[in-house]
Design a protein around this motif. Structure first.
Motif, PDB file in Angstrom:
ATOM      1  N   THR A  25       0.836  -1.198   0.000  1.00  0.00           N
ATOM      2  CA  THR A  25       0.000   0.000   0.000  1.00  0.00           C
ATOM      3  C   THR A  25       0.870   1.246   0.000  1.00  0.00           C
ATOM      4  O   THR A  25       0.625   2.191  -0.757  1.00  0.00           O
ATOM      5  CB  THR A  25      -0.947   0.003   1.217  1.00  0.00           C
ATOM      6  N   ASP A  85       2.497   1.716  -3.438  1.00  0.00           N
ATOM      7  CA  ASP A  85       1.551   2.257  -4.418  1.00  0.00           C
ATOM      8  C   ASP A  85       1.291   3.740  -4.189  1.00  0.00           C
ATOM      9  O   ASP A  85       1.242   4.525  -5.143  1.00  0.00           O
ATOM     10  CB  ASP A  85       0.214   1.502  -4.358  1.00  0.00           C
ATOM     11  N   LYS A 103       4.137   5.975  -5.330  1.00  0.00           N
ATOM     12  CA  LYS A 103       4.086   6.166  -6.789  1.00  0.00           C
ATOM     13  C   LYS A 103       2.992   7.156  -7.163  1.00  0.00           C
ATOM     14  O   LYS A 103       3.212   8.057  -7.971  1.00  0.00           O
ATOM     15  CB  LYS A 103       3.839   4.831  -7.501  1.00  0.00           C
ATOM     16  N   GLN A 104       1.797   6.988  -6.582  1.00  0.00           N
ATOM     17  CA  GLN A 104       0.664   7.861  -6.900  1.00  0.00           C
ATOM     18  C   GLN A 104       0.968   9.326  -6.602  1.00  0.00           C
ATOM     19  O   GLN A 104       0.549  10.210  -7.334  1.00  0.00           O
ATOM     20  CB  GLN A 104      -0.580   7.455  -6.113  1.00  0.00           C
ATOM     21  N   ASP A 130      -6.852  -2.698  -0.055  1.00  0.00           N
ATOM     22  CA  ASP A 130      -5.654  -1.859  -0.041  1.00  0.00           C
ATOM     23  C   ASP A 130      -5.095  -1.652   1.363  1.00  0.00           C
ATOM     24  O   ASP A 130      -3.910  -1.365   1.528  1.00  0.00           O
ATOM     25  CB  ASP A 130      -5.931  -0.502  -0.693  1.00  0.00           C
TER      26      ASP A 130
END
Length: 178
Positions: free
Chosen positions: A109, A112, A115-116, A151
């Motif tokens: 999580t 991710d 990156k976001q 998530d």
């Protein structure tokens, strides 16, 4: 004795139909089955809204009202604001000694979300540390159940690891939440 449940929301905007289908509807049902606590996670919201604290303050009230509007009953549910419980911050500091930076960086999580948000190598410490803060949210309350989406399952697993490690050092203090 009823088991204890903790869930909550980051106050970054009004809740919507997706929140209702994904969790709010379930909260209404669970309030009759568990001792229920709902946290307004304002400290967690600051991890990526630190430059706009007014947004977080404004939405704390809105998120609480949205929860009440779907049928959560203040006679059955305890609402609280994360930043108003200093014990959470204290536990976060203690728990930081039980988790390595590598463990945090391997969390799917967290990976991710890094990156976001385009953090690359400039990851704020508060952001990388939020899984530990989330564990403190859960464990200070000694929650037995934490309903989450896919998530967030890695966060609950880290919380379970922290509880096990703490309990192995200091004796059984925290339950391992489901």
């Amino acid at each position: 004795m009823m088991k204890r449940i903790l869930t909550g929301d980051r106050p970054t905007g009004k809740l919507h139909l997706g929140h209702y289908i994904g969790s709010l509807k379930n909260r209404v049902k669970l309030q009759d089955e568990y001792e229920t606590f709902i946290m307004v996670a304002d400290v967690q919201a600051l991890t990526d809204n630190f430059d706009n604290p007014q947004k977080v303050r404004d939405n704390a009230f809105e998120v609480t009202m949205d929860n009440l509007a779907v049928g959560l009953d203040t006679k059955k549910v305890t609402f609280f604001i994360q930043s108003q419980v200093p014990e959470i911050a204290e536990l976060t500091v203690f728990f930081m000694n039980l988790v390595t930076m590598g463990r945090l960086q391997r969390n799917p999580t967290v990976k991710d979300e890094i990156k976001q948000r385009g953090f690359d190598s400039e990851i704020p410490v508060g952001f990388i540390n939020y899984p530990i803060s989330q564990a403190a949210d859960i464990l200070f309350l000694k929650a037995n159940l934490v309903p989450v989406g896919e998530d967030q399952k890695p966060m609950v697993e880290l919380t379970r690891e922290i509880a096990r490690r703490f309990n192995s050092i200091y004796g059984t203090v925290f339950p391992e939440p489901e």
